[in-house]
Design a protein around this motif. Structure first.
Motif, PDB file in Angstrom:
ATOM      1  N   ARG A 239       0.853  -1.185   0.000  1.00  0.00           N
ATOM      2  CA  ARG A 239       0.000   0.000   0.000  1.00  0.00           C
ATOM      3  C   ARG A 239       0.888   1.233   0.000  1.00  0.00           C
ATOM      4  O   ARG A 239       1.724   1.407   0.901  1.00  0.00           O
ATOM      5  CB  ARG A 239      -0.928   0.016   1.215  1.00  0.00           C
ATOM      6  CG  ARG A 239      -1.930   1.174   1.186  1.00  0.00           C
ATOM      7  CD  ARG A 239      -2.890   1.121   2.340  1.00  0.00           C
ATOM      8  NE  ARG A 239      -2.247   1.435   3.609  1.00  0.00           N
ATOM      9  CZ  ARG A 239      -2.896   1.909   4.679  1.00  0.00           C
ATOM     10  NH1 ARG A 239      -4.200   2.094   4.626  1.00  0.00           N
ATOM     11  NH2 ARG A 239      -2.254   2.164   5.789  1.00  0.00           N
ATOM     12  N   ILE A 240       0.722   2.067  -1.025  1.00  0.00           N
ATOM     13  CA  ILE A 240       1.559   3.255  -1.162  1.00  0.00           C
ATOM     14  C   ILE A 240       0.696   4.454  -1.529  1.00  0.00           C
ATOM     15  O   ILE A 240      -0.415   4.290  -2.052  1.00  0.00           O
ATOM     16  CB  ILE A 240       2.663   3.061  -2.223  1.00  0.00           C
ATOM     17  CG1 ILE A 240       2.042   2.713  -3.594  1.00  0.00           C
ATOM     18  CG2 ILE A 240       3.657   1.989  -1.796  1.00  0.00           C
ATOM     19  CD1 ILE A 240       3.052   2.572  -4.722  1.00  0.00           C
ATOM     20  N   SER A 249       5.038   7.762  -1.406  1.00  0.00           N
ATOM     21  CA  SER A 249       5.358   7.871   0.010  1.00  0.00           C
ATOM     22  C   SER A 249       4.608   6.777   0.760  1.00  0.00           C
ATOM     23  O   SER A 249       3.750   6.096   0.190  1.00  0.00           O
ATOM     24  CB  SER A 249       4.983   9.257   0.542  1.00  0.00           C
ATOM     25  OG  SER A 249       3.612   9.521   0.300  1.00  0.00           O
ATOM     26  N   ILE A 250       4.944   6.610   2.012  1.00  0.00           N
ATOM     27  CA  ILE A 250       4.345   5.547   2.821  1.00  0.00           C
ATOM     28  C   ILE A 250       3.230   6.131   3.667  1.00  0.00           C
ATOM     29  O   ILE A 250       3.447   7.053   4.461  1.00  0.00           O
ATOM     30  CB  ILE A 250       5.402   4.888   3.727  1.00  0.00           C
ATOM     31  CG1 ILE A 250       6.585   4.364   2.900  1.00  0.00           C
ATOM     32  CG2 ILE A 250       4.768   3.769   4.549  1.00  0.00           C
ATOM     33  CD1 ILE A 250       6.224   3.325   1.868  1.00  0.00           C
ATOM     34  N   PRO A 257       6.658   0.236  10.682  1.00  0.00           N
ATOM     35  CA  PRO A 257       7.058   1.654  10.618  1.00  0.00           C
ATOM     36  C   PRO A 257       8.139   1.871   9.569  1.00  0.00           C
ATOM     37  O   PRO A 257       8.864   0.950   9.186  1.00  0.00           O
ATOM     38  CB  PRO A 257       7.590   1.927  12.024  1.00  0.00           C
ATOM     39  CG  PRO A 257       7.044   0.839  12.884  1.00  0.00           C
ATOM     40  CD  PRO A 257       6.885  -0.363  11.997  1.00  0.00           C
ATOM     41  N   LYS A 258       8.286   3.119   9.114  1.00  0.00           N
ATOM     42  CA  LYS A 258       9.201   3.433   8.006  1.00  0.00           C
ATOM     43  C   LYS A 258      10.640   3.053   8.307  1.00  0.00           C
ATOM     44  O   LYS A 258      11.362   2.585   7.425  1.00  0.00           O
ATOM     45  CB  LYS A 258       9.117   4.917   7.680  1.00  0.00           C
ATOM     46  CG  LYS A 258       7.760   5.363   7.173  1.00  0.00           C
ATOM     47  CD  LYS A 258       7.760   6.858   6.929  1.00  0.00           C
ATOM     48  CE  LYS A 258       6.328   7.348   6.681  1.00  0.00           C
ATOM     49  NZ  LYS A 258       6.287   8.817   6.535  1.00  0.00           N
ATOM     50  N   ASP A 259      11.112   3.264   9.505  1.00  0.00           N
ATOM     51  CA  ASP A 259      12.534   3.100   9.804  1.00  0.00           C
ATOM     52  C   ASP A 259      12.837   1.823  10.570  1.00  0.00           C
ATOM     53  O   ASP A 259      13.925   1.694  11.147  1.00  0.00           O
ATOM     54  CB  ASP A 259      13.027   4.322  10.599  1.00  0.00           C
ATOM     55  CG  ASP A 259      12.838   5.616   9.816  1.00  0.00           C
ATOM     56  OD1 ASP A 259      13.044   5.591   8.580  1.00  0.00           O
ATOM     57  OD2 ASP A 259      12.468   6.628  10.438  1.00  0.00           O
ATOM     58  N   THR A 263      12.606  -4.725   7.771  1.00  0.00           N
ATOM     59  CA  THR A 263      11.222  -4.694   7.303  1.00  0.00           C
ATOM     60  C   THR A 263      11.129  -3.781   6.095  1.00  0.00           C
ATOM     61  O   THR A 263      12.024  -2.972   5.837  1.00  0.00           O
ATOM     62  CB  THR A 263      10.249  -4.191   8.381  1.00  0.00           C
ATOM     63  OG1 THR A 263      10.530  -2.815   8.655  1.00  0.00           O
ATOM     64  CG2 THR A 263      10.355  -5.001   9.665  1.00  0.00           C
ATOM     65  N   ARG A 264      10.012  -3.887   5.353  1.00  0.00           N
ATOM     66  CA  ARG A 264       9.735  -2.984   4.246  1.00  0.00           C
ATOM     67  C   ARG A 264       8.465  -2.200   4.580  1.00  0.00           C
ATOM     68  O   ARG A 264       7.398  -2.802   4.812  1.00  0.00           O
ATOM     69  CB  ARG A 264       9.567  -3.756   2.939  1.00  0.00           C
ATOM     70  CG  ARG A 264      10.855  -4.359   2.394  1.00  0.00           C
ATOM     71  CD  ARG A 264      11.851  -3.291   1.927  1.00  0.00           C
ATOM     72  NE  ARG A 264      11.344  -2.475   0.844  1.00  0.00           N
ATOM     73  CZ  ARG A 264      11.592  -2.695  -0.442  1.00  0.00           C
ATOM     74  NH1 ARG A 264      12.366  -3.723  -0.799  1.00  0.00           N
ATOM     75  NH2 ARG A 264      11.117  -1.890  -1.378  1.00  0.00           N
ATOM     76  N   PRO A 265       8.528  -0.900   4.548  1.00  0.00           N
ATOM     77  CA  PRO A 265       7.362  -0.094   4.972  1.00  0.00           C
ATOM     78  C   PRO A 265       6.211  -0.126   3.974  1.00  0.00           C
ATOM     79  O   PRO A 265       5.094   0.266   4.318  1.00  0.00           O
ATOM     80  CB  PRO A 265       7.950   1.317   5.095  1.00  0.00           C
ATOM     81  CG  PRO A 265       9.111   1.326   4.140  1.00  0.00           C
ATOM     82  CD  PRO A 265       9.682  -0.071   4.214  1.00  0.00           C
TER      83      PRO A 265
END
Length: 902
Positions: A239-240, A249-250, A257-259, A263-265
């Protein structure tokens, strides 16, 4: 009104009681719902009609999108984007991408290519189209944005949004569906890119369970590297949020979470095998998808659960289990492919990913159970889905888009799901929280040829893309259809067109009758097309017409109501100037049964009006087949050969989705199967077992699913037809026109029907093809198994002592045998399974009814002689059981009826 209101209150109370006393699973398994309990009628399914927009123009279509002007874009797996123009009703190519769609590895099919497509929600302004595809020159799957200008995809406008590595030359599971949510977020499904098949030449293999083989060099057999890996975009739904410049963007609320390391956000949902079709509820934002599941037919103590397909719902981000879980969180077990030993089941609260191929977290998020799940066989939880092959698909959540809704408001807010192989469409009812309540058939009177995508158009109607019945090919039944709902007048329904005699010498007088009904009760008009420009109109469903010129004429009729709504019959060819020959089979003895070692005397008589019979064109054969038809010989009318019946049963099943008669598809062609087993005397039984139980590895890697719900007798008719395709040059010599057939002393219970078949083909003429007539008679074995008896009262059919038996349940009961010839019969004996001392009673044989004349009488322990000489007619026999006082009825268990001859 008061009665209805009271009923509704009772229904609501009942639901509340159920909700507080039943577990969620048992509640779902009964599919109880307020709508069902209140008996609110669903809209008439015959008001839904299929409008064919275009067919025969597509090669492997994968996904469609309906544009604001009702033009329709169709993605084809081999790279083409096709456009159907609403005004001209024509299809042209809008563009073609250079895609990887075919492997270089023998016996391995690629599923990659142009996989998914969606138009931008603001397409009318920006003309953006999004394509998800496998570029030929790079081992990735890619999401790109293109511009559509003047009905052409501008390749130079491509903006690559996202791409990720995908292992090739292995097969299978690509996902590839694209959908926009109500907030203009873009969702993209991806498959686990793993091989579900067995590693060649290994002792311990996958066998259709979760692919967990982590041995070095076998990465493609390990779905923990992809679907079970938090740091990989395969086996996910992403989902983007798209930016105007083509970047993304996320959004808030994704799974990680993004950071967060490892994992991949972009991941919204993980734990997917092959989420092939997705949709997003345009009001709630809930995500739905069909998950195509693994192939194992049975649970296994070492490995875990059998395969299930799933329809899933994600109200928020989550892990949906694969390859650690399937269905209702049924756990797989860790498995050592070096020694065949298993470990503990995976833990739903958070499975451990200790695969050396894992680049993500060691522990994955808690697993979510499926929304709907079902195996190859019948589903106890969701019985409406049926059985057979599995390819679950999720369509839209339907909402009325116009003030004048195209469909009844009844369907507002219902999820539409469908099946690519099984062909059904269902409407799923959910409560206000989005929880499952029930499902029901939707557009159930409409036949679909492998529906592969479904979208609600700007007009609120459903548009369906049919892939067609055949894999990796251009199918003539591939196309686009629209589903309309007829609120007012409906067209007539044509059941059949019957022609009393379809051939005759000149002058040929034809009598035709159409069976049609108008659902609104309107008077009907019949327009008859008699071929060669001849049209006749009647106000009655019967037509008589005399042909004076020789030829073959295609007869059809269009039935029209007072508002000019119409329906057309199938075409029935008739032949003027030549008449079908007459073939009859006469038996000297009993016409219902055959008896071991007792000759069946037969005589075949052939006549051909207007021509001399050529004895070389008579073909007579006898076979022993499985069957339970106690109707006796079927004489005096033309019947289809058994092989034609087999082909008809095949076309009604899902077999034609994967196999063609002589063309290549995902499964072997039927004629190739016939040639392979040509010299195997047990081929029919062997192939039937493969169809029922499933098969893997005989013709390649793609498994054939089990069909446990199909009747064995029907499957054997199908395999019998298949075997005729390889025996076209090795037909056995004909029996003589007059002769004797001596049945063997012991009869195979699975081949208890003696079929005597005779056919004759005439010479035809210069302008008419030869005509063939086939007739047959069936004689039942004189030992009738309890499992074959269909008509009874006061008995219960139960599986006792390894097979169906009839157990007495009432003090007075009966068994009936219909259409029985009494010629040469002296006695009826009953074989009991467990007739103990003291269990006794009386049996009367009555003719043509429970109260008919008595033609025989005995006790349970003696045979029942009859005292009536046959009148040459067929009769129904009723065996009346009267139990002796004190008898334990459950001790009276009938195995069979044995018929004795004089």
């Amino acid at each position: 009104m008061k009665t209805t209101f009271t009923f509704l209150l009772s229904a609501i109370a009942f639901v509340l009681i159920c909700a507080t006393t039943l577990s969620k699973k048992s509640f779902e398994s009964k599919e109880l719902s307020l709508l069902a309990l209140a008996k609110i009628d669903t809209p008439d399914q015959d008001r839904f009609v299929k409008v064919d927009l275009v067919h025969g123009e597509f090669t492997e279509p994968t996904e469609l999108t309906v544009l604001p002007n009702f033009d329709i874009l169709v993605a084809q797996r081999r790279g083409e984007v096709m456009i159907y123009k609403n005004q001209t009703k024509k299809v042209t190519e809008a563009g073609k991408l250079d895609v990887y769609f075919k492997t270089n590895t023998p016996d391995v099919n690629a599923e990659e290519g142009l996989l998914g497509m969606a138009a931008d929600p603001k397409f009318a302004v920006n003309h953006y189209v999004y394509l998800f595809y496998s570029p030929f020159d790079k081992s990735v799957n890619r999401l790109s944005r293109f511009k559509l200008v003047n009905d052409k995809i501008v390749k130079e406008s491509e903006k690559i949004i996202l791409e990720f590595y995908s292992q090739r030359e292995i097969c299978c599971h690509t996902g590839g569906s694209i959908a926009f949510g109500p907030d203009n977020l873009l969702y993209v499904s991806t498959g686990d890119n793993s091989t579900p098949f067995d590693v060649p030449k290994q002792q311990f293999v996958n066998k259709g369970y979760a692919p967990l083989d982590n041995r070095q060099g076998l990465q493609q057999y390990d779905a923990r590297r992809s679907a079970g890996n938090t740091n990989d975009l395969r086996g996910k739904i992403l989902r983007i949020k798209l930016n105007d410049d083509g970047t993304y963007s996320i959004p808030e609320g994704n799974l990680f979470p993004k950071d967060m390391p490892k994992t991949r956000p972009e991941i919204f949902v993980m734990g997917n095998r092959n989420p092939y079709r997705i949709s997003v509820d345009q009001k709630t934002g809930y995500l739905y998808w069909g998950e195509v599941g693994p192939d194992a037919s049975n649970d296994d103590a070492l490995r875990g659960p059998r395969g299930y397909d799933e329809v899933n719902q994600a109200k928020k981000a989550g892990n949906f289990g694969w390859p650690y879980f399937i269905g209702n969180n049924y756990p797989y077990k860790a498995y050592d492919y070096t020694d065949g030993k298993n470990g503990a089941p995976f833990e739903p609260s958070g499975a451990i990913n200790n695969s050396p191929n894992n680049t993500g977290l060691d522990k994955v998020p808690a697993a979510q159970p499926a929304f709907i799940w079902y195996p190859y066989g019948e589903s106890a939880e969701f019985p409406q889905v049926g059985s057979g092959g599995r390819t679950a698909m999720a369509g839209p959540v339907y909402y009325t888009k116009l003030n004048a809704s195209p469909y009844p408001a009844y369907y507002n807010g219902k999820l539409i799901i469908y099946e690519w192989v099984r062909g059904w469409v269902k409407a799923v009812t959910m409560n206000a929280q989005g929880d499952y309540v029930s499902m029901e058939p939707f557009i159930s009177n409409i036949s679909l040829a492998a529906p592969i995508d479904m979208e609600q158009g700007p007009d609120g109607k459903l548009y369906i893309l049919e892939y067609g019945k055949g894999w990796f090919s251009k199918n003539p039944d591939a196309g686009i259809v629209r589903i309309d709902y007829l609120k007012g007048n409906r067209p007539p329904a044509v059941k059949s067109l019957d022609i009393t005699k379809t051939s005759g010498l000149l002058p040929y007088k034809m009598t035709a009758k159409v069976y049609a009904k108008d659902p609104d009760g309107d008077a009907l008009t019949y327009v008859w097309n008699l071929g060669k420009g001849v049209v006749k109109t009647t106000t009655t469903p019967t037509l008589q017409y005399t042909f004076t010129k020789a030829g073959e004429y295609p007869i059809s009729v269009t039935v029209m109501d007072k508002n000019k709504a119409s329906a057309k019959s199938l075409i029935v060819p008739v032949f003027a100037g030549n008449e079908h020959p007459n073939v009859s089979i006469a038996l000297a003895g009993n016409k219902s049964f055959y008896f071991p070692n007792k000759p069946v005397d037969y005589k075949v008589l052939v006549s051909d009006k207007g021509a001399k019979v050529n004895n070389a064109n008579i073909y007579i054969s006898n076979t022993y087949t499985e069957g339970t038809d106690l109707a006796g010989a079927q004489l005096g009318h033309q019947q289809a050969a058994q092989t034609v019946i087999g082909k008809t049963l095949m076309l009604k099943s899902d077999c034609s989705t994967c196999h063609k008669e002589s063309e290549v598809s995902i499964g072997p062609a039927f004629d190739k199967i016939a040639v392979k087993y040509k010299n195997d005397s047990k081929a029919v039984d062997y192939l039937a077992s493969k169809v029922i139980n499933g098969s893997h590895g005989v013709w390649g890697e793609v498994p054939m699913p089990a069909h446990t719900a199909m009747k064995e007798a029907d499957v054997k008719k199908i395999t019998d037809w298949i075997m005729t395709l390889g025996n076209k040059e090795t037909i056995a010599a004909s029996l003589p026109t007059t002769g004797k057939i001596i049945p063997p002393p012991a009869v195979d219970k699975k081949k208890s029907v003696l079929t005597l078949k005779a056919s004759y083909t005439d010479a035809g003429s210069a302008i008419l093809k030869p005509l063939t007539t086939t007739n047959l008679i069936n004689l039942q074995s004189n030992e009738i198994e309890a499992s074959e008896i269909k008509d009874f009262k006061g008995f219960e059919k139960k599986d006792i002592y390894g097979g169906d038996k009839l157990m007495l349940t009432e003090q007075s009961a009966w068994i009936a045998l219909k259409n029985i010839d009494l010629t040469g019969i002296s006695n009826f004996n009953f074989s009991f399974a467990n007739l103990e001392t003291g269990a006794d009673g009386e049996i009367e044989i009555r003719m043509d009814g429970e109260d008919g004349i008595i033609i025989g009488k005995s006790t349970f322990r003696n045979g029942t002689p009859i005292n009536l000489i046959s009148d040459g007619k067929m009769h129904s026999l009723y065996f009346i059981f009267k139990v002796k006082a004190g008898t334990d009825k459950s001790r009276v268990i009938i195995k069979s009826i044995i018929v004795d001859s004089k």
